[in-house]
Write a protein that holds these residues in place. Structure first.
Motif, PDB file in Angstrom:
ATOM      1  N   PHE A   1       0.834  -1.209   0.000  1.00 40.13           N
ATOM      2  CA  PHE A   1       0.000   0.000   0.000  1.00 40.13           C
ATOM      3  C   PHE A   1       0.869   1.261   0.000  1.00 40.13           C
ATOM      4  CE2 PHE A   1      -2.476  -3.368   2.048  1.00 40.13           C
ATOM      5  CZ  PHE A   1      -3.605  -3.357   1.253  1.00 40.13           C
TER       6      PHE A   1
ATOM      7  N   TRP B   1       0.815  11.514   7.397  1.00 40.98           N
ATOM      8  CA  TRP B   1       0.346  11.881   8.742  1.00 40.98           C
ATOM      9  C   TRP B   1       0.178  13.389   8.849  1.00 40.98           C
ATOM     10  CZ3 TRP B   1      -1.067   8.143  12.146  1.00 40.98           C
ATOM     11  CH2 TRP B   1      -0.645   6.835  11.857  1.00 40.98           C
TER      12      TRP B   1
ATOM     13  N   TYR C   1      -9.151  -7.273  15.179  1.00 40.17           N
ATOM     14  CA  TYR C   1      -9.613  -5.983  14.655  1.00 40.17           C
ATOM     15  C   TYR C   1     -10.999  -6.165  14.038  1.00 40.17           C
ATOM     16  CZ  TYR C   1      -9.716  -1.640  12.034  1.00 40.17           C
ATOM     17  OH  TYR C   1     -10.074  -0.413  11.540  1.00 40.17           O
TER      18      TYR C   1
ATOM     19  N   ALA D   1     -13.743  -4.200  12.095  1.00 41.29           N
ATOM     20  CA  ALA D   1     -14.143  -2.992  11.367  1.00 41.29           C
ATOM     21  C   ALA D   1     -15.653  -2.761  11.440  1.00 41.29           C
ATOM     22  CB  ALA D   1     -13.690  -3.070   9.918  1.00 41.29           C
TER      23      ALA D   1
ATOM     24  N   LYS E   1     -16.907  -0.239  14.025  1.00 42.14           N
ATOM     25  CA  LYS E   1     -16.529   1.180  13.909  1.00 42.14           C
ATOM     26  C   LYS E   1     -17.781   2.062  13.922  1.00 42.14           C
ATOM     27  CE  LYS E   1     -12.835   2.410  11.336  1.00 42.14           C
ATOM     28  NZ  LYS E   1     -11.664   2.428  12.225  1.00 42.14           N
TER      29      LYS E   1
ATOM     30  N   TYR F   1     -19.130   6.256  12.737  1.00 48.27           N
ATOM     31  CA  TYR F   1     -18.726   7.331  11.822  1.00 48.27           C
ATOM     32  C   TYR F   1     -19.316   8.685  12.171  1.00 48.27           C
ATOM     33  CZ  TYR F   1     -16.623   3.564   9.290  1.00 48.27           C
ATOM     34  OH  TYR F   1     -15.828   2.496   8.970  1.00 48.27           O
ATOM     35  N   LYS F   2     -20.009   8.744  13.308  1.00 41.82           N
ATOM     36  CA  LYS F   2     -20.565  10.027  13.758  1.00 41.82           C
ATOM     37  C   LYS F   2     -20.186  10.242  15.218  1.00 41.82           C
ATOM     38  CE  LYS F   2     -24.458  11.046  10.767  1.00 41.82           C
ATOM     39  NZ  LYS F   2     -24.640   9.884   9.882  1.00 41.82           N
TER      40      LYS F   2
ATOM     41  N   THR G   1     -12.675   7.581  14.464  1.00 47.42           N
ATOM     42  CA  THR G   1     -11.278   7.660  14.013  1.00 47.42           C
ATOM     43  C   THR G   1     -11.273   7.402  12.520  1.00 47.42           C
ATOM     44  OG1 THR G   1     -10.984   5.330  14.516  1.00 47.42           O
ATOM     45  CG2 THR G   1     -10.347   6.891  16.203  1.00 47.42           C
TER      46      THR G   1
ATOM     47  N   MET H   1      -4.114   5.825  14.313  1.00 47.66           N
ATOM     48  CA  MET H   1      -5.154   6.734  13.811  1.00 47.66           C
ATOM     49  C   MET H   1      -5.850   7.483  14.951  1.00 47.66           C
ATOM     50  SD  MET H   1      -5.547   7.447  10.771  1.00 47.66           S
ATOM     51  CE  MET H   1      -4.782   6.011  10.024  1.00 47.66           C
TER      52      MET H   1
ATOM     53  N   PHE I   1      -6.231  -7.078   5.334  1.00 49.22           N
ATOM     54  CA  PHE I   1      -6.404  -5.625   5.363  1.00 49.22           C
ATOM     55  C   PHE I   1      -7.415  -5.176   4.307  1.00 49.22           C
ATOM     56  CE2 PHE I   1      -4.920  -1.205   4.408  1.00 49.22           C
ATOM     57  CZ  PHE I   1      -5.267  -0.657   5.627  1.00 49.22           C
ATOM     58  N   GLU I   2      -7.355  -5.795   3.123  1.00 47.18           N
ATOM     59  CA  GLU I   2      -8.331  -5.477   2.070  1.00 47.18           C
ATOM     60  C   GLU I   2      -9.745  -5.800   2.546  1.00 47.18           C
ATOM     61  OE1 GLU I   2      -7.761  -3.905  -0.605  1.00 47.18           O
ATOM     62  OE2 GLU I   2      -5.876  -4.494  -1.581  1.00 47.18           O
TER      63      GLU I   2
ATOM     64  N   VAL J   1     -10.817  -5.975   5.716  1.00 44.77           N
ATOM     65  CA  VAL J   1     -11.196  -5.034   6.772  1.00 44.77           C
ATOM     66  C   VAL J   1     -11.637  -3.703   6.149  1.00 44.77           C
ATOM     67  CG1 VAL J   1     -10.083  -3.537   8.484  1.00 44.77           C
ATOM     68  CG2 VAL J   1      -9.860  -6.008   8.665  1.00 44.77           C
ATOM     69  N   LYS J   2     -10.907  -3.286   5.111  1.00 46.16           N
ATOM     70  CA  LYS J   2     -11.259  -2.012   4.444  1.00 46.16           C
ATOM     71  C   LYS J   2     -12.640  -2.104   3.806  1.00 46.16           C
ATOM     72  CE  LYS J   2      -7.784  -0.870   1.734  1.00 46.16           C
ATOM     73  NZ  LYS J   2      -6.967  -0.050   0.822  1.00 46.16           N
TER      74      LYS J   2
ATOM     75  N   VAL K   1     -15.133  -4.060   4.741  1.00 43.41           N
ATOM     76  CA  VAL K   1     -16.150  -4.068   5.804  1.00 43.41           C
ATOM     77  C   VAL K   1     -16.396  -2.642   6.291  1.00 43.41           C
ATOM     78  CG1 VAL K   1     -16.631  -4.810   8.178  1.00 43.41           C
ATOM     79  CG2 VAL K   1     -15.646  -6.429   6.556  1.00 43.41           C
ATOM     80  N   ALA K   2     -15.304  -1.900   6.511  1.00 41.95           N
ATOM     81  CA  ALA K   2     -15.427  -0.515   7.002  1.00 41.95           C
ATOM     82  C   ALA K   2     -16.153   0.353   5.978  1.00 41.95           C
ATOM     83  CB  ALA K   2     -14.045   0.054   7.311  1.00 41.95           C
ATOM     84  N   LYS K   3     -15.848   0.123   4.695  1.00 44.57           N
ATOM     85  CA  LYS K   3     -16.463   0.929   3.637  1.00 44.57           C
ATOM     86  C   LYS K   3     -17.978   0.675   3.604  1.00 44.57           C
ATOM     87  CE  LYS K   3     -15.710   2.145  -1.238  1.00 44.57           C
ATOM     88  NZ  LYS K   3     -16.783   1.557  -2.074  1.00 44.57           N
TER      89      LYS K   3
ATOM     90  N   LYS L   1     -19.830  -0.349   5.983  1.00 41.66           N
ATOM     91  CA  LYS L   1     -20.422   0.188   7.205  1.00 41.66           C
ATOM     92  C   LYS L   1     -20.577   1.714   7.091  1.00 41.66           C
ATOM     93  CE  LYS L   1     -20.909   0.064  11.922  1.00 41.66           C
ATOM     94  NZ  LYS L   1     -21.550  -0.867  12.817  1.00 41.66           N
ATOM     95  N   ARG L   2     -19.529   2.363   6.576  1.00 46.21           N
ATOM     96  CA  ARG L   2     -19.514   3.821   6.437  1.00 46.21           C
ATOM     97  C   ARG L   2     -20.632   4.276   5.512  1.00 46.21           C
ATOM     98  NH1 ARG L   2     -14.284   4.172   5.207  1.00 46.21           N
ATOM     99  NH2 ARG L   2     -14.612   4.379   2.988  1.00 46.21           N
TER     100      ARG L   2
ATOM    101  N   THR M   1     -24.197   4.089   6.972  1.00 47.25           N
ATOM    102  CA  THR M   1     -24.619   4.941   8.089  1.00 47.25           C
ATOM    103  C   THR M   1     -24.831   6.370   7.632  1.00 47.25           C
ATOM    104  OG1 THR M   1     -22.290   5.245   8.678  1.00 47.25           O
ATOM    105  CG2 THR M   1     -23.554   3.668   9.965  1.00 47.25           C
TER     106      THR M   1
END
Lengths: 181, 127
Positions: free
Chosen positions: A35, A40, A82, A84, A87, A89-90, A149, B1, B113-114, B116-117, B119-121, B123-124, B127
């Motif tokens: 990646f 930062w 972990y 996800a 998570k 988002y608000k 985050t 983060m 990692f792909e 997890v990304k 899943v997060a996407k 979810k984002r 919402t």
């Protein structure tokens, strides 16, 4: 643990016994995974607001990055991988006189050396309440606030941070303690 | 983060006139961003408030943060807690340590990692 310098008087700590260079480690790690490196946030100027009342009379706000437990989205307990799906988002807020169930499975804490079994290690609400009892601080704000985050600086700076400020202003706090995971 | 997020939030709040202090464990990320006051504990990520099941260490950590809040003379004040996570500092070598991974494990981590990304996407966007 320290190292003796042979023949000399100096006794130094080991080279690696310094704060972990997280930015470099993270950069190297994700680069090895293929990646592109993360940029930062970095600023030359830093705002500074003096504390205007003694802490014994101050109202203190608390901001956390921990997430409220969400039933049905998988393991969020101590030692969970972990997650996800846990998570958020608000920005959220909850009463600071309650006993919130906050978890950290949604972020990259040190899973090898941290069990996350004691909420007080990442959310010091009980210790802050004690500081009110002893008179060290005047009071706690009626609510604490949860910050999402986000990898995107823009979302944090343009959306989440202004919302956190707005809520802190509503709470009329004199100072804010922020606790990342 | 998390450390970057609260650093950005602290800066925003501070710029509006409310003093802040961060209690955290990632020194480089917070200082690189630049904040007014920072109580740094040299502990694994996840222990910004002190050691688990050790009320005394948690009380001491908060007290140090409050002193930083009261006493910082200028922006970029960092105080490092004198508490040690363990006598042996070897734990600091483990975080995202590539040297212990085989190429197969690296490929596996990339896939994870792909995932997890994704899943997060989902979810984002839901919402």
């Amino acid at each position: 643990m320290t190292t003796n310098v042979s023949g000399g008087k100096a006794v130094f700590a080991e080279e690696h016994d310094a704060p972990i260079p997280y930015m470099q480690r993270t950069r190297d790690y994700y680069q090895a995974l293929g990646f592109s490196p993360y940029r930062w946030a970095h600023f030359a100027d830093v705002p500074f607001a003096p504390l205007r009342v003694p802490l014994s009379r101050a109202r203190i706000g608390l901001i956390t990055t921990a997430a409220p437990f969400q039933p049905g989205v998988g393991d969020q307990g101590p030692g969970a991988a972990y997650n996800a799906a846990a998570k958020f988002y608000k920005v959220y807020s909850d009463a600071s006189d309650a006993k919130p169930d906050l978890r950290i499975s949604h972020v990259g804490y040190d899973r090898r050396h941290t069990s996350a079994e004691d909420i007080n290690t990442y959310f010091p609400l009980d210790r802050l309440r004690e500081a009110v009892t002893t008179g060290r601080i005047g009071s706690l704000a009626p609510r604490f606030h949860g910050s999402p985050t986000n990898r995107s600086h823009r979302v944090t700076m343009e959306s989440d941070a202004p919302e956190l400020l707005r809520r802190c202003r509503e709470d009329r706090v004199d100072a804010v303690v922020l606790v990342p995971t | 983060m998390c450390h970057q997020t609260v650093s950005l939030a602290a800066r925003h709040i501070e710029a509006d006139g409310i003093p802040t202090v961060i209690m955290g464990c990632a020194k480089d990320i917070v200082e690189h961003c630049g904040v007014a006051r920072f109580l740094f504990s040299d502990f694994p990520l996840g222990n910004s408030g002190g050691r688990p099941f050790d009320v005394e260490s948690q009380t001491q950590t908060l007290e140090l943060a409050l002193r930083v809040l009261e006493g910082a003379p200028a922006a970029r004040t960092t105080v490092q807690s004198p508490l040690r996570w363990s006598a042996d500092a070897a734990w600091k070598l483990d975080y995202n340590d590539l040297s212990k991974l085989t190429p197969e494990q690296i490929t596996e981590r990339r896939k994870e990692f792909e995932m997890v990304k994704a899943v997060a996407k989902a979810k984002r966007e839901g919402t």
